[in-house]
Design an enzyme around this catalytic site. Structure first.
Site, PDB file in Angstrom:
ATOM      1  N   VAL A   4     -58.318 -54.390 -41.303  1.00  0.00           N
ATOM      2  CA  VAL A   4     -58.973 -53.687 -40.190  1.00  0.00           C
ATOM      3  C   VAL A   4     -60.046 -54.583 -39.576  1.00  0.00           C
ATOM      4  O   VAL A   4     -60.971 -55.030 -40.255  1.00  0.00           O
ATOM      5  CB  VAL A   4     -59.585 -52.354 -40.678  1.00  0.00           C
ATOM      6  CG1 VAL A   4     -60.320 -51.664 -39.533  1.00  0.00           C
ATOM      7  CG2 VAL A   4     -58.503 -51.454 -41.250  1.00  0.00           C
ATOM      8  N   LYS A   5     -59.873 -54.842 -38.277  1.00  0.00           N
ATOM      9  CA  LYS A   5     -60.785 -55.752 -37.591  1.00  0.00           C
ATOM     10  C   LYS A   5     -61.917 -54.927 -36.970  1.00  0.00           C
ATOM     11  O   LYS A   5     -61.680 -54.001 -36.188  1.00  0.00           O
ATOM     12  CB  LYS A   5     -59.997 -56.491 -36.502  1.00  0.00           C
ATOM     13  CG  LYS A   5     -60.491 -57.886 -36.232  1.00  0.00           C
ATOM     14  CD  LYS A   5     -59.497 -58.605 -35.343  1.00  0.00           C
ATOM     15  CE  LYS A   5     -60.029 -59.942 -34.915  1.00  0.00           C
ATOM     16  NZ  LYS A   5     -59.224 -60.525 -33.845  1.00  0.00           N
ATOM     17  N   VAL A   6     -63.139 -55.300 -37.335  1.00  0.00           N
ATOM     18  CA  VAL A   6     -64.318 -54.492 -36.991  1.00  0.00           C
ATOM     19  C   VAL A   6     -65.326 -55.383 -36.256  1.00  0.00           C
ATOM     20  O   VAL A   6     -65.602 -56.505 -36.708  1.00  0.00           O
ATOM     21  CB  VAL A   6     -64.964 -53.958 -38.299  1.00  0.00           C
ATOM     22  CG1 VAL A   6     -66.226 -53.178 -38.007  1.00  0.00           C
ATOM     23  CG2 VAL A   6     -63.968 -53.118 -39.092  1.00  0.00           C
TER      24      VAL A   6
END
Ligand code: E4P
Length: 214
Positions: A82-84
């Protein structure tokens, strides 16, 4: 060093995978938008082509929303990272996601202190955007060097994922400095392979081969 392809184009990704040098994929909303397809469909297709970490970016900017979206993305496939975004709410969300066993890639990193906080929050990857720093007259490679040094000094497990790579020398220097991963556009992967002496040498060998009897 691991090499990821920075792309949401399935044809490009398939071609790079066929070359046998791709360990994973990073995407971002701009790359997904270029495909004209939904994020979920593109990510599902990439998961079928690549057996490795695949970064999919959340669009929420509040911690609760980032965690909610992150869990939905992570449920698509076990390889999803998950890219945050590297904002305060993002760092809060990374702590929650990493406690839930979900891998994260903290993106849009432009300073070493930002990278330090991402590591403390438990990020799986930190993505410093070196090309974009160069674009405004800074030194993106210096940032990679600072982060590698700081993470080594304290033994952080967060992997340095050099992003926004624009040309082969960026990759070469990142490899020398010990970045764990580089994510590279397809065009640059092809540039990495190219050398005029290879082409000249091959042409000469093929020409000379015609003179071999039998
Ligand atoms: C990384 O994850 C980003 O998708 C990417 O490297 C950004 O590169 P750009 O600055 O060339 O858009």
């Amino acid at each position: 060093m691991k090499i990821f392809i920075d792309s949401a184009d399935i044809a490009e990704i398939k071609d790079a995978v066929a070359m046998g040098c791709i360990d994973g994929v990073t995407t971002n909303p701009s790359l997904i938008a270029k495909t004209g397809r939904s994020l979920e469909k593109v990510i599902r297709d990439i998961c079928e082509v690549v057996d490795g970490p695949i970064s999919a970016e959340v669009l929420a900017t509040d911690a609760e929303g980032i965690v909610r979206e992150g869990k939905i993305l992570a449920a698509i496939h076990p390889n999803i990272v998950v890219k945050v975004p590297l904002i305060a709410e993002g760092i809060r969300a990374v702590r929650t996601l990493s406690s839930a066993g979900i891998n994260t890639n903290v993106t849009l990193c432009f300073s070493a202190p930002q990278a330090l906080l991402a590591a403390k929050a438990g990020a799986t990857y930190i993505s410093p955007f070196l090309g974009r720093i160069d674009d405004i007259g800074g030194d993106g490679l210096e940032l990679i060097s600072q982060i590698v040094t700081i993470y080594n000094n304290y033994g952080y497990e967060t992997e340095v994922l050099a992003a926004s790579i624009r040309h082969p020398v960026h990759l070469l220097r990142c490899a020398e400095m010990g970045a764990d991963v580089a994510t590279i556009p397809y065009k640059v992967i092809l540039q990495l392979l190219k050398h005029p002496l290879t082409d000249l040498g091959l042409a000469q060998f093929l020409e000379d081969a015609k003179k071999i009897p039998g």
